[in-house]
Design a protein around this motif. Structure first.
Motif, PDB file in Angstrom:
ATOM      1  N   TYR A   1       0.806  -1.101  -0.195  1.00  0.00           N
ATOM      2  CA  TYR A   1      -0.080   0.025  -0.201  1.00  0.00           C
ATOM      3  C   TYR A   1       0.777   1.294  -0.081  1.00  0.00           C
TER       4      TYR A   1
ATOM      5  N   LYS B   1       3.788   1.720  -1.045  1.00  0.00           N
ATOM      6  CA  LYS B   1       5.225   1.719  -2.132  1.00  0.00           C
ATOM      7  C   LYS B   1       4.900   3.018  -3.209  1.00  0.00           C
TER       8      LYS B   1
ATOM      9  N   LYS C   1       8.262  13.336   5.249  1.00  0.00           N
ATOM     10  CA  LYS C   1       7.049  13.187   4.567  1.00  0.00           C
ATOM     11  C   LYS C   1       6.729  12.077   3.952  1.00  0.00           C
ATOM     12  N   ALA C   2       7.619  11.852   3.340  1.00  0.00           N
ATOM     13  CA  ALA C   2       7.244  10.717   2.256  1.00  0.00           C
ATOM     14  C   ALA C   2       7.146   9.290   2.924  1.00  0.00           C
TER      15      ALA C   2
ATOM     16  N   ASP D   1       0.820   6.322   6.301  1.00  0.00           N
ATOM     17  CA  ASP D   1      -0.598   6.767   6.245  1.00  0.00           C
ATOM     18  C   ASP D   1      -1.674   5.846   5.330  1.00  0.00           C
ATOM     19  N   SER D   2      -1.140   5.501   4.149  1.00  0.00           N
ATOM     20  CA  SER D   2      -1.753   4.708   3.167  1.00  0.00           C
ATOM     21  C   SER D   2      -1.843   3.396   3.732  1.00  0.00           C
TER      22      SER D   2
ATOM     23  N   ARG E   1      -4.513   2.952   6.509  1.00  0.00           N
ATOM     24  CA  ARG E   1      -5.686   3.003   6.399  1.00  0.00           C
ATOM     25  C   ARG E   1      -6.115   1.579   5.738  1.00  0.00           C
ATOM     26  N   SER E   2      -5.233   0.891   5.116  1.00  0.00           N
ATOM     27  CA  SER E   2      -5.627  -0.494   4.493  1.00  0.00           C
ATOM     28  C   SER E   2      -5.331  -1.496   5.093  1.00  0.00           C
ATOM     29  N   ASN E   3      -4.576  -1.671   6.036  1.00  0.00           N
ATOM     30  CA  ASN E   3      -4.235  -2.932   6.835  1.00  0.00           C
ATOM     31  C   ASN E   3      -4.234  -2.695   8.449  1.00  0.00           C
TER      32      ASN E   3
ATOM     33  N   ARG F   1      -3.305  16.079  11.053  1.00  0.00           N
ATOM     34  CA  ARG F   1      -3.477  17.335  10.061  1.00  0.00           C
ATOM     35  C   ARG F   1      -2.767  16.839   8.684  1.00  0.00           C
ATOM     36  N   MET F   2      -1.614  16.368   8.684  1.00  0.00           N
ATOM     37  CA  MET F   2      -0.878  15.817   7.501  1.00  0.00           C
ATOM     38  C   MET F   2      -1.769  14.898   6.742  1.00  0.00           C
ATOM     39  N   SER F   3      -2.151  13.882   7.547  1.00  0.00           N
ATOM     40  CA  SER F   3      -3.222  12.830   6.730  1.00  0.00           C
ATOM     41  C   SER F   3      -4.397  13.517   6.121  1.00  0.00           C
TER      42      SER F   3
ATOM     43  N   GLU G   1      -4.599  16.717   5.187  1.00  0.00           N
ATOM     44  CA  GLU G   1      -4.127  17.553   3.978  1.00  0.00           C
ATOM     45  C   GLU G   1      -3.919  16.462   2.708  1.00  0.00           C
ATOM     46  N   TRP G   2      -3.301  15.445   3.236  1.00  0.00           N
ATOM     47  CA  TRP G   2      -2.694  14.452   1.936  1.00  0.00           C
ATOM     48  C   TRP G   2      -4.246  13.998   1.294  1.00  0.00           C
ATOM     49  N   SER G   3      -5.136  13.749   2.189  1.00  0.00           N
ATOM     50  CA  SER G   3      -6.368  13.114   1.558  1.00  0.00           C
ATOM     51  C   SER G   3      -6.968  14.409   0.808  1.00  0.00           C
TER      52      SER G   3
END
Lengths: 242, 242
Positions: A157, A159, A177-178, A184-185, A188-190, A224-226, A228-230
């Motif tokens: 998720y 990569k 950040k990366a 974060d991805s 959310r998924s696992n 907040r970063m999460s 903003e990214w969404s």
């Protein structure tokens, strides 16, 4: 499951791990998966772990025991080994031996196999920064200019963002950040990857941990970063035309 | 490997599949993985397939043979079954039987197991649109309001974008964009998923395939969308602050 990611950049090493351990969905716990072996200024070694907790804990305990042994020498203590390559090799041997022993014990009662893999990153004074992914069998691969990141555990998720933005020239700020967006991805998924997170920076030639931070569940900056990214992803989606 | 994704939206069904089949990295080929069974205006059934080619082809061939049989009735032909639920059940039974037979044949020479899974989507006049994921054992789950998409094959790389943008209210145009971007992430990360792609739209209550398109390698629209998305992601990355 687990997600650990390490970047080897021109400016230094950036490491991030989650802390969730589970034996089934109904039995989860928090265990640190990032460990440091340090003689500041002379060497720093970071280890991140994925896999069976009995294998990872016993391997780490044995590495510590070997360091503390009064008879420790450069063939037994990772704090005395002359190169990072030999450090990786010693850790690989210890991991493979521990995994085999525990798998043999498990065979008594079940077909279950114990397994684990590590990311080992660090630098010795006078040597280069190096980062290795150590497989359960003890062999390993190394991060390179072409592939400056290594992942263990649930790597899929998180990569795509690394593939798109990380190069050896990436700054340490962008690298943080990366890895956080990559995590974060994955979060959310696992469900078996979970907060809190451990983040560490090892600047080039510091031969010491330059910064480390535990990011707790509900951390306002991470939240907040999460968000903003969404929002940025949704905006991007709207802008792309088919 | 394979990647197939289906969305069940208020406005209709949107389906996308790749076409790469491989037996090892040194033996790849193009095989269609999206199939239609249609009596336009009365019913439309789409099937997408993942797994062992011998299982998926034989299952499809048997479904066709049952339809063409002069004695075909509502218990044997998916074009005569009275509901989409019964269509899913008949396809599940056929898949499970075929998979078992082929696995038995394989056992002669190897430990290799043949397996496959399907996405079945469609509508009968007077019934609702429905979409099912059929497991190798023949049982199945159905897309719902809460989870309006189903994936088979290499589902992880392409899931984050779907999680973020797809709801039952998503328009058919946005849905096409979402599945194509989901495929784009998968194509970048898994070599065993490959072009060309098959895209199909089944509008609500049309009971027929409303549009289908094969997207060839080098398709200028798909290539442009892929570049736009990469650029938008990189821009978003720059904008997010830590």
């Amino acid at each position: 499951m687990t997600y650990c990611v390490g970047l080897k950049l021109n400016a230094g090493l950036v490491l991030l791990s989650d802390t969730r351990t589970n034996a089934g969905l109904d039995n989860i716990a928090i265990y640190r998966k990032m460990f440091f072996f340090e003689n500041p200024g002379e060497r720093v070694i970071a280890i991140m772990t994925a896999g069976s907790l009995s294998v990872t804990q016993t391997t780490l305990a044995r590495l510590h025991e070997a360091i503390d042994d009064e008879m420790a020498d450069e063939t037994t203590s990772i704090l005395k080994a002359p190169t990072m390559l030999q450090v990786a090799s010693m850790i690989g041997d210890c991991l493979a031996r521990t995994r085999r022993e525990i798998s043999d014990q498990l065979r008594d009662l079940s077909q279950h196999q114990a397994s684990a893999s590590f990311i080992v990153a660090g630098q010795r004074a006078g040597g280069d920064m190096r980062m290795f992914l150590i497989y359960p069998e003890g062999n390993f691969i190394e991060a390179t200019e072409d592939t400056p990141f290594l992942q263990i555990g649930e790597h899929k998720y998180g990569k795509p963002i690394l593939d798109r933005v990380v190069t050896p020239a990436t700054s340490l700020a962008d690298a943080q950040k990366a890895v956080l967006l990559s995590m974060d991805s994955t979060l959310r998924s696992n469900l078996s990857v979970g907060m809190p997170l451990d983040l560490a920076i090892i600047e080039k030639d510091a031969c010491a941990v330059s910064a480390k931070r535990r990011i707790l569940d509900g951390d306002p900056d991470f939240a907040r970063m999460s968000v903003e990214w969404s929002n940025a992803l949704r905006d991007s989606f709207v802008k792309v035309s088919i």
